[in-house]
Design a protein around this motif. Structure first.
Motif, short mmCIF file in Angstrom:
data_model
loop_
_atom_site.label_atom_id
_atom_site.label_comp_id
_atom_site.label_asym_id
_atom_site.label_seq_id
_atom_site.Cartn_x
_atom_site.Cartn_y
_atom_site.Cartn_z
N LYS A 6 0.83 -1.20 0.00
CA LYS A 6 0.00 0.00 0.00
C LYS A 6 0.87 1.26 0.00
N ILE A 7 1.91 1.25 0.81
CA ILE A 7 2.82 2.40 0.88
C ILE A 7 3.53 2.57 -0.46
N ARG A 8 4.06 1.49 -1.00
CA ARG A 8 4.78 1.57 -2.28
C ARG A 8 3.87 2.09 -3.39
N ALA A 10 1.16 3.96 -3.16
CA ALA A 10 0.86 5.38 -2.94
C ALA A 10 2.08 6.24 -3.27
N ARG A 11 3.27 5.80 -2.90
CA ARG A 11 4.50 6.54 -3.20
C ARG A 11 4.69 6.65 -4.70
N GLU A 12 4.52 5.55 -5.41
CA GLU A 12 4.69 5.56 -6.86
C GLU A 12 3.63 6.44 -7.53
N ASP A 13 2.40 6.44 -7.00
CA ASP A 13 1.35 7.30 -7.54
C ASP A 13 1.72 8.77 -7.42
N MET A 14 2.51 9.12 -6.42
CA MET A 14 2.95 10.50 -6.22
C MET A 14 4.29 10.79 -6.88
N ASP A 15 4.81 9.83 -7.63
CA ASP A 15 6.09 9.97 -8.34
C ASP A 15 7.24 10.33 -7.40
N LEU A 16 7.26 9.69 -6.24
CA LEU A 16 8.36 9.87 -5.29
C LEU A 16 9.24 8.63 -5.30
N SER A 17 10.53 8.83 -5.17
CA SER A 17 11.46 7.70 -5.05
C SER A 17 11.53 7.27 -3.59
N GLN A 18 12.11 6.11 -3.36
CA GLN A 18 12.33 5.67 -1.98
C GLN A 18 13.25 6.65 -1.26
N ARG A 19 14.24 7.17 -1.96
CA ARG A 19 15.16 8.14 -1.36
C ARG A 19 14.40 9.42 -0.97
N ASP A 20 13.50 9.88 -1.84
CA ASP A 20 12.68 11.05 -1.53
C ASP A 20 11.89 10.82 -0.23
N MET A 21 11.24 9.66 -0.16
CA MET A 21 10.45 9.34 1.03
C MET A 21 11.31 9.29 2.28
N ALA A 22 12.44 8.61 2.18
CA ALA A 22 13.33 8.49 3.34
C ALA A 22 13.77 9.87 3.82
N ASN A 23 14.06 10.77 2.90
CA ASN A 23 14.48 12.12 3.29
C ASN A 23 13.35 12.90 3.94
N LEU A 24 12.12 12.70 3.47
CA LEU A 24 10.97 13.41 4.02
C LEU A 24 10.56 12.91 5.40
N ILE A 25 10.83 11.65 5.72
CA ILE A 25 10.33 11.06 6.96
C ILE A 25 10.99 11.65 8.23
N PRO A 26 12.23 11.82 8.45
CA PRO A 26 13.44 11.34 7.83
C PRO A 26 13.87 9.99 8.41
#
Length: 68
Positions: A6-8, A10-26
């Protein structure tokens, strides 16, 4: 569908990379990847941030039912 899928999705639907997500969390990108593969559970604060970033209801991720 499990939490990681589900997370993957949703992330792909928003065109975010795993690195982008990791940086935003952080958090570390490697650990974020483990969350998407369901080999590591997110801490509650990480789960909260993931839901905020991806605009997801935590009840959806946790299969706790629909919004009332």
């Amino acid at each position: 569908m499990n939490i990681g899928e589900k997370i993957r999705n949703a992330r792909e639907d928003m065109d975010l990379s795993q690195r982008d997500m990791a940086n935003l969390i952080p958090m570390n990108q490697s650990n974020y990847s483990k969350i998407e593969r369901d080999s590591q559970e997110p801490r509650i604060e990480q789960l909260r941030r993931i839901c905020q970033i991806l605009q997801l209801d935590p009840r959806y991720l946790l299969n706790l039912g629909e919004l009332e």
